[in-house]
Design an enzyme around this catalytic site. Structure first.
Site, PDB file in Angstrom:
ATOM      1  N   TYR A 591      43.781  49.430  44.688  1.00  0.00           N
ATOM      2  CA  TYR A 591      42.686  49.184  44.194  1.00  0.00           C
ATOM      3  C   TYR A 591      42.165  47.839  44.384  1.00  0.00           C
ATOM      4  O   TYR A 591      41.009  47.292  44.364  1.00  0.00           O
ATOM      5  CB  TYR A 591      42.724  49.689  42.390  1.00  0.00           C
ATOM      6  CG  TYR A 591      41.526  49.084  41.748  1.00  0.00           C
ATOM      7  CD1 TYR A 591      40.215  49.937  42.015  1.00  0.00           C
ATOM      8  CD2 TYR A 591      41.461  48.533  40.404  1.00  0.00           C
ATOM      9  CE1 TYR A 591      39.268  49.854  41.408  1.00  0.00           C
ATOM     10  CE2 TYR A 591      40.110  48.483  39.671  1.00  0.00           C
ATOM     11  CZ  TYR A 591      39.396  49.150  40.216  1.00  0.00           C
ATOM     12  OH  TYR A 591      38.052  49.035  39.395  1.00  0.00           O
ATOM     13  N   LYS A 595      39.034  45.452  46.130  1.00  0.00           N
ATOM     14  CA  LYS A 595      38.083  44.914  45.232  1.00  0.00           C
ATOM     15  C   LYS A 595      38.047  43.151  45.589  1.00  0.00           C
ATOM     16  O   LYS A 595      37.079  42.481  45.438  1.00  0.00           O
ATOM     17  CB  LYS A 595      38.623  45.195  43.862  1.00  0.00           C
ATOM     18  CG  LYS A 595      38.262  46.241  43.159  1.00  0.00           C
ATOM     19  CD  LYS A 595      36.824  46.399  42.931  1.00  0.00           C
ATOM     20  CE  LYS A 595      36.392  47.664  42.029  1.00  0.00           C
ATOM     21  NZ  LYS A 595      35.166  47.811  41.946  1.00  0.00           N
TER      22      LYS A 595
END
Ligand SMILES: [Zn+2]
Length: 693
Positions: A591, A595
């Protein structure tokens, strides 16, 4: 034109009215006012008015004669009793003895004679209703009637068309002077069924609601029949060559043309660098519109003026006329469009200066931007400071195009003079119809939010709408986006969009451009979390996360920048990056890494497009109750750390739980901070390890 009167409906309104204490006359006054108001061929958006002369008790229990007349700017289609304020009739009629009266004084006298002093202002055409003796008076701006009376020989034509049943009142600006002139003319022809107000509209009257209404329908039908019988030719005015040229050229889509037109019709702020006065668009392309914009004599007929004076406050007196936007030649179209728009504004300023000087120099100039844009081969755009205003401008422009076309089909369209148009446009009582509006900070701007059905997306869309922006809510789940849009209300648009699919993103942005005219702010918010220790995680998971959490942002930003550059008025790209981008958590690599790439992406956009006035910023939020942090996750994580849920959620330097609304406010701040780009705003209640430096 068919009568809309249905006995059963009329009696139902009478019965409902009786329950609310309204007498039969007033109930039927409401009924036929709504009938007239719901037909755009008769009345549009606050135009037209009706009245009833009756008796009622005042505050002291005394029965007095009153005029119940539509309030100024009220919409006839949905009128209620409160939209027909009651004014004492006899003092109003005494005013006839005066030669003239100032607007302020007249409004003051009207207000002083309201039975209910809290009522809204009566129509600017009230005095006409007061002076006429009839119980029911109906006034519309019926398009077919306007086609007959917006002619050089209107008086003679009216005698033929209406068989002498309507008395002819030469043009005067609506108000006291027109009312006095109209009653004098009526008294010389007391058996007429109504009046023609030259270059303006039609009045019919009667002893009962039905009589006045039926006369209106009968007279408008006569005008329609006359036009149908006397049409010189269906294609009159459209040189075959020109229509063919427009038909044969491959014309660009509204989605590609709208941002160019919108950008050209924006105005740089006088003092605030980077700020623009922007408008929202509404596109129309029905057959009547296309026939009109493809006319070979479009320049002449489109610049001849309004079909009835009160349209000027919504459409200005003239539209901006562009060239055919040929496919593959958009750059040429854009440069001509900018020149045409500048010429329009220059022409408007000269018109203002010329006429302001004539009336004593005390008027304040309105913005010089067009409210209607005609695009041969494509259609027309209505423009306004909001979507609602753009729709009104487009509705009026459509009727105007029909009215002018029919006027040209039976003769030559002729409007009121420039000076008369100015006197209406800058008449304080006309401007008052628009209400005293203070612009909200994002008025005229269009914001698109991805992942808009989620908690943060929805809160952001609401915050932007509350700040005056028109919002487009994009989400994988269109139904959920629709629900969020409905909750926001207004013209919030819901669109299905899968940010992992380039064609879905480009289709969604095309729809935004076609629907609103472009885009100014994008909140790239869609995202989802994957976990796994980075040395062991499946490549497929990492790729999936990159598709959504990095490429998703890139696709959205790229589609937005294309529109923003076509507009040429800058813009604002906003990215939702997680604290993971700055302060990675263990096993959150799949994740956090995309990002972190999205953070770099934001900086790259800031760097590459600052020159275009496009800003790029990010919000770095943490621990928000949302689809990424569900109640179950909160329960298990707080338990694992031996904390209460409350302490877990507020486990930050300030000891405060952070909400989706806080993130929304950070995005809003960025949308308004015109001198800030490449910035990250942290919304996490304080986490020094995630602090930016
Ligand atoms: Zn009128």
């Amino acid at each position: 034109m068919k009568s809309g009167w249905v006995d059963r409906d009329a009696e139902a309104i009478v019965a409902d009215g009786a329950k609310a204490g309204l007498d039969r006359d007033l109930a039927l006054r409401i009924y036929t006012t709504r009938l007239l108001g719901s037909d755009p061929k008769l009345v549009l958006h606050g135009g037209g008015n009706t009245s009833l002369k009756t008796r009622m008790r005042d505050r002291f229990g005394e029965e007095v004669d009153v005029l119940r007349v539509k309030s100024s700017g009220a919409d006839m289609a949905c009128i209620e009793a409160s939209g027909l304020p009651a004014v004492r009739l006899s003092p109003m009629r005494k005013l006839r003895a005066l030669d003239a009266i100032e607007d302020d004084e007249l409004v003051g006298i009207e207000r002083a004679n309201l039975i209910d002093p809290t009522s809204s202002n009566p129509s600017v055409e009230m005095m006409l209703h007061a002076f006429l003796p009839h119980k029911f008076v109906d006034h519309t701006h019926a398009t077919a009637v306007l086609s007959v009376i917006d002619q050089p020989e209107a008086k003679e034509l009216c005698r033929d068309v209406f068989g002498g049943r309507l008395a002819f009142v030469p043009y005067l600006r609506p108000g006291f002077g027109l009312a006095k002139r109209a009653i004098e003319i009526f008294e010389r022809a007391p058996n007429c069924d109504g009046l023609i107000l030259s270059k303006h509209g039609i009045v019919t009257f009667g002893d009962c609601a039905r009589e006045a209404y039926d006369r209106m329908i009968a007279m408008v039908s006569l005008a329609e029949d006359f036009i149908a019988r006397n049409r010189k030719s269906v294609t009159m005015g459209v040189a075959p060559g020109e229509a063919k040229k427009a038909a044969e050229t491959i014309v660009e889509t509204a989605a590609r043309v709208a941002p160019i037109a919108r950008g050209a019709c924006s105005q740089k702020h006088d003092t605030i660098e980077g700020a623009w006065r922007r408008l929202v668009l509404e596109f129309r392309s029905g057959d009547a519109v296309l026939n009109f914009v493809n006319r070979s004599d479009l320049q002449r007929v489109s610049q001849a003026g309004v079909i009835t004076p009160d349209h000027t406050i919504r459409t200005k007196n003239w539209p901006l006329v562009l060239t055919v936007p040929q496919s593959g030649r958009l750059a040429d179209f854009a440069s001509v469009t900018r020149q045409e728009s500048q010429a329009f504004s220059k022409h408007y300023r000269q018109y203002f200066e010329r006429n302001n000087k004539r009336v004593g120099g005390n008027k304040i100039e309105l913005d010089p931007l067009p409210r209607v844009v005609l695009v041969p081969g494509l259609g027309l755009f209505g423009l306004g400071r909001s979507k609602a205003d753009a729709i009104i401008a487009a509705d009026i422009a459509e009727e105007w195009a029909k009215g002018v076309s029919d006027a040209e089909a039976i003769g030559t369209f002729e409007s009121i003079s420039e000076a008369e148009m100015f006197d209406c446009e800058y008449w304080p009582l006309e401007q008052a119809k628009l209400g005293r509006r203070t612009d909200l900070p994002l008025a005229g701007q269009i914001a698109a939010i991805t992942g808009a059905a989620g908690v943060i997306g929805a809160a952001t869309a609401s915050a932007f709408a509350a700040a005056g922006a028109e919002v487009a809510l994009l989400d994988l789940d269109r139904t959920a986006a629709r629900e969020r849009a409905n909750a926001i209300g207004g013209y919030a648009l819901a669109l299905a969009c899968d940010v992992t699919d380039a064609s879905s993103v480009s289709a969604a942005f095309d729809k935004i451009a076609e629907h609103f005219g472009g885009v100014d702010i994008v909140v790239s918010n869609a995202g989802a979390a994957w976990q796994g220790r980075i040395g062991e995680v499946d490549e497929e998971i990492l790729q999936k996360s990159f598709e959504l959490n990095f490429y998703g942002h890139q696709r959205v930003a790229q589609a937005a920048v294309k529109i923003m550059r076509a507009q040429g008025t800058g813009g604002c790209l906003l990215f939702n990056i997680s604290k993971q981008a700055v302060n990675p958590g263990s096993s959150f690599g799949p994740y956090g890494i995309p990002k972190a790439a999205a953070l770099a992406l934001m900086r790259q956009y800031a760097l590459d497009y600052g020159v275009d006035g496009i800003r790029a910023n990010a919000v770095n939020a943490d621990r928000i109750r949302s689809g990424l942090l569900t109640p179950d996750m909160i329960a298990s994580r707080s338990k694992a750390r031996g904390l209460s849920e409350k302490d877990y959620m507020s486990g930050n330097l300030l000891g405060r739980e952070v909400a989706a609304e806080d993130v929304a406010q950070a995005f809003l701040h960025h949308a308004l901070a015109l001198k800030t780009t490449a910035d990250v705003t942290t919304v996490d209640g304080g986490n020094i390890a995630a602090a930016m430096r």
